[in-house]
Design an enzyme around this catalytic site. Sequence first.
Site, PDB file in Angstrom:
ATOM      1  CB  CYS A   1      46.205  28.275  34.455  1.00  0.00           C
ATOM      2  SG  CYS A   1      44.817  29.321  34.068  1.00  0.00           S
TER       3      CYS A   1
ATOM      4  CG  HIS B   1      47.179  33.292  36.143  1.00  0.00           C
ATOM      5  ND1 HIS B   1      46.904  34.159  35.112  1.00  0.00           N
ATOM      6  CD2 HIS B   1      46.412  32.195  35.937  1.00  0.00           C
ATOM      7  CE1 HIS B   1      46.006  33.629  34.305  1.00  0.00           C
ATOM      8  NE2 HIS B   1      45.671  32.427  34.765  1.00  0.00           N
TER       9      HIS B   1
HETATM   10  C1  2RA Z   1      41.705  31.928  32.503  1.00  0.00           C
HETATM   11  N1  2RA Z   1      42.154  29.881  33.738  1.00  0.00           N
HETATM   12  O1  2RA Z   1      42.759  32.396  32.953  1.00  0.00           O
HETATM   13  C2  2RA Z   1      41.356  30.468  32.689  1.00  0.00           C
HETATM   14  C3  2RA Z   1      41.431  29.698  31.422  1.00  0.00           C
HETATM   15  N2  2RA Z   1      42.761  29.450  31.036  1.00  0.00           N
HETATM   16  O2  2RA Z   1      40.861  32.613  31.899  1.00  0.00           O
END
Ligand code: 2RA
Length: 333
Positions: A128, A241
């Site tokens: 991601c 994120h």
């Molecule tokens: C996380 N990218 O954010 C990793 C797994 N989705 O922990």
Amino acid sequence: MSCNIAIAGVTGAVGQEFLRILEERDFPFSSVKMLASARSHGKKLTFKGREYTVEEMTDKSFDGVDIALFSAGGSRSREFADAVKKAGAVMVDNSSAFRMDPDTPLVVPEVNPEAIKDHKGIIANPNCSTIIALVPIWPLHNANPVKRMVVSTYQAASGAGQAAMDELALQSKDILAGREARCEAFPYQIAFNLFCHNSDLKPNGYNEEEMKMVNETRKIFSCPDIAITCTCVRVPVMRAHSESINLEFDSPITADEVRELLSTAPGVTVLDDRENNRFPMPIDADGKDDVYVGHIRQDESIPDNRGINLWVCGDQIRKGAALNAVQIAERLV
Ligand code: 2RA
């Protein structure tokens, strides 16, 4: 053309988002199988107004399937890859199991869609945080090659699944009520705290999440020599994120030129309101398809105006996982 699909890991956060996105984008399927572990066998769920029964995933589950969207963990992807291929289906895999396999295309549709045609039965969805960084970097790299990337991520709880999101909510309530924070989905308290991503540490001192950004970027960009370093941090945010990105380019480039290039880039929304000091926040990206980019500015520490800083936010469950995989599947029908 309509096709027969299977959703492996359908009861998880990404599995549920697969269903939302398949419905929103009116994906052309003629049948759908809902697959999960034995624990979920028999569960009922509604999709596009119809009730479906979740089946335990077995080697036989993929007979008659054309596309299998997987988000059930790397061990399950590895366990069922042969069964998927034997059934003549294509696995679009959200796990890290096959991402660095030379025979497996690792695809961000806005970046390297041409790689899809080289698949040998499996196409891998990147991590991601890699997807969220590369969607805005790619159009810049195309216009002016990036020599070096420094990425710092601020990763939402959703990256560790539904249980982790639930834990953030519960810990927040417990702490505000003066109770002890219980840590099960995460090794440390996540509410009102942050910590370096707790994936395994490599011999070089980087964690697995950071090396995914490094290795996956080089594969997706077909740039084995691009200089890239990364620090990944888990923060008390629910599902989007955020990433601070520093780029050193081959040739001079201004913040205005970057803003211009990003304003027409697929999958990008520019939110760069200097007058009001308003830049992307995770809540802007929550539930949205685009990666939000802002706080675009020159990095004066890099000579000849070849340095730029960006701040990006992207929904980890949507573009960071389910949407990217469905966009790949759309190119298979
Ligand atoms: C996380 N990218 O954010 C990793 C797994 N989705 O922990």
